[in-house]
Design an enzyme around this catalytic site. Sequence first.
Site, PDB file in Angstrom:
ATOM      1  CD  GLU A 114      15.142 -13.550  11.036  1.00 49.93           C
ATOM      2  OE1 GLU A 114      15.470 -13.006   9.954  1.00 49.93           O
ATOM      3  OE2 GLU A 114      15.228 -14.775  11.220  1.00 49.93           O
TER       4      GLU A 114
ATOM      5  CG  HIS B 103      21.960 -21.866  16.817  1.00 48.80           C
ATOM      6  ND1 HIS B 103      22.891 -21.960  15.814  1.00 48.80           N
ATOM      7  CD2 HIS B 103      20.748 -21.991  16.212  1.00 48.80           C
ATOM      8  CE1 HIS B 103      22.276 -22.150  14.659  1.00 48.80           C
ATOM      9  NE2 HIS B 103      20.974 -22.165  14.869  1.00 48.80           N
TER      10      HIS B 103
END
Lengths: 344, 327
Positions: free
Chosen positions: B60, B129
Site C-alpha cells: 500500500e 473490512h
Amino acid sequence: MTTTTTSETGGPAGSLARSLGLTDEDLVAMYRRLALARAIDERMWVLNRAGRVPFVISGQGHEGAQVGIVSNLRPGFDWLVPFYRSVAGVLTFGMSAREIMLAQYAKAPDPSSGGRQMPGHYGSAAHNILSTSSPVATQLLHAVGIGLAARIRRTGQVVVTALGEGASNQGDFHEGLNFAGLHHLPVVTVIENNGWAISVPAAKQAPIVDFAERAAGYGMPGVVVDGADVIGCWRVGHEAVERARRGEGPTLIEAKVTRLTAHSSDDQQTKYRTAEELERERLRDPLPCFREQLLEASVLTPEGVAAIATEIAAEVNDATEWAEQQPDPTVASATWYVYAEDRP
Amino acid sequence: MATRTFIEAIREGLREEMRRDASTIVLGEDVGVKGGVFLATDGLFAEFGEERVIDTPLTESLIVGASIGAAVNGLRPIAEIQFADFILPAFNQIVSEAARMRYRSNNAFGCPITIRAPFGGGVHGALYHSQSMEAFFTHVPGLKVVVPSTPYDAKGLLRSAIRDEDPVLFFEHKKMYRSVRGDVPDGEYTVPLGQAAVTRAGSQVTVIAYGLMAHYALAAADRVDEDGISVEVIDIRTLRPLDRRTILDSVRKTGKCLVVYEDNKFGGYGAEIAAIVAEEAFDYLDGPVMRAAGPDVPGVPYNHVLEDWFMLDPERIAEAIRTLAAY
C-alpha cells in the site's frame, strides 16, 4: 549479482578517466563541485556555531559519491530525488551556492521551500530536483513513481535517488526496489553508506556488510563502490544510468562513504565515536583523495587548486552575504499553498 | 438519464476520465484482469491495457508513494486501496508526503492524486473490512476527503477528484455498491468538491450525515415525520474542505443539530462539525448539539448480533432525533 568496484584509480587518474571518456575539463569540473559543496557545508557549520542559523545537516564525506554519480544525469531533463545529505548532489544537478544558502537561512526566495522546511531539505522544480521530507526512505517510492511515469510517457528520463544505509532498512526501500525491479524502471538507487544511523553502527542495523546485496532480492544489479574514489563512482554511476536509459532496468549502488561530521548540529558524535575512529575516517575523505589523484595525474596543478579555492571562497562569501540579506517570508504567506491557488 | 448502481457510476466515472485524459492511470491490488475485488475497475484493463491499469504487489505504501512520484512527473494517478482498513501502511506517504508536497515546496510541486478506498460496515466484514477511516485524514491540511452517497454524486465527485490539483481521498461505502441505485445523466457533468447538499428540507431539526448514514438519516426523517417532527437532512458529501455555510444556515434556521456518523463516536469526524456549530451558531441553538455515532470499541465485530449492535440504523437515528426534538 552484487559486484564490488575496487579502487582502480590508484594509478594516473588522467589515463583512466580518458579511457572512460572523461576529459581533463570534466575532472576539474567535478573537483570544483566537490570542493564547492565542502566549502558551503563548512560555512553552514560556522554560521551555526556563530548563532546565525539554528540547524545544519551535513553532507561532508558523501560528496565524492554524489558528484561522481549525479554527473551522469542530464540536468533539467532527468530527475534527482535527494535526501538531506545531498548538498553536492543538488549542486551537481544545477542548484547554486546562493540557493543552498537561501535554504540555510530559510529565506522567502528559497527555492526548496520558501523557508518552510529545515535546512537540508532541498528541492527545485526548475532543476527536476524533488522536494525532500524528513521521514527516511519515503523518497524511494517517489523516485519509482517518477520512473514509472517516464516509462509510460516514454520520455527517456532516468531518476537517481539517494538515501543512507539506515534508511535502507525501512519498508519503503524494499517496496520501491521490488517494484522498480519488477517493471525494469529507469531508477538508480544510491545507498550512501556512512556506517552510522545517527548513533547506531551499521553492524547493529543489518546482518550483512554490503547493503548492495539487497539488490539480489529485487532482480537488479547491486554494486559496491568506494565513495572516496570519485572516478570509480562516476564509472558505476555511468553504467547504471546508461543501463536505465537503455530500458534495461534499475541498479542499486552502495557507495561506502564516511560521515565526517556529527549527524546534525544537534548531535554530539564523540559520545559514540572514538577520536581514533574520527581520525582514521579522515583518510577516507573524498576531497583530498580526489585532489591528490588529479595532482598526481597532472590534471590539476597546485596553482590550479589554489585558484579554484580562491574562486570558491568568493562564491561562498557571496552566497552567504547575499542570502542573509534576502527577506524572511511574511506571516501572511504562512497560509499559502496548503492547496493549489492562484497567486501573482 | 439512466439508472445506475453506486459502483456502476464509479466505474463509469473512472472509464470516462481515462478516456478523456491520457495521463490518468489506475493502480492497486487486483485492479487489472480481475477488475478489483468489488469490480470497480472491471473492464478498464481490457480497454486501457496493462500500462495504464497496473496490478501492484501487496504494497500500500508503494501504491501511494509511486502515485506521488508519477504525479510529479506528469501523470494523474488514481490509486485504489482494496479496503480502507488497509490504508494504514500508506499513512506516512499520504500524511507526510502527499498532503505536504505543495506546502513544503512553497507551491513548486503539487500532488494531483486520487486515492479510492471502500470503507464502512454492515457487510459482515468484521474488524478489518469494515472500518471508517475518514477521521484520520480529515485532520490533515493538504488533503481533501470525499464521501459520496448517491450514484450521481459518486460519478460527479470522482471526476472532480481526479481533475483536482491536490490529493483527494475518495471513500466509498461498500454496503452501498450494489444496494444503492439512482439516476445518472448520460452526458459529462461534475459535482464540485466542497459543497454539501440539502437532501430533505425541514424546519425543526438539522441532521448532518455522509455516506451510508446520509441514507439512514433520510429514512429516520421519514419515521419522525409521522411524529410531527420536521427534519432537514444535509449530506455533506465533501468532508474536507467542509461546506460550513450550508450547515450553519440550516442550524440557524432549525436551532437543533444532530450529527450522524458510523465511525466510533470519540474523536470522530462528526465531533468537528459539532464543534463548529457550537462555536458559530451558539446563539441560534435551542438544544445541545448531539451526535449519533458508533460505539467506542476497536472495530466492528463479526457475529451478526454484535455487528447489528455496532451499526447505527434508521431507528436509532430516529430515536436520537426524537430526544433532541424534545428539548
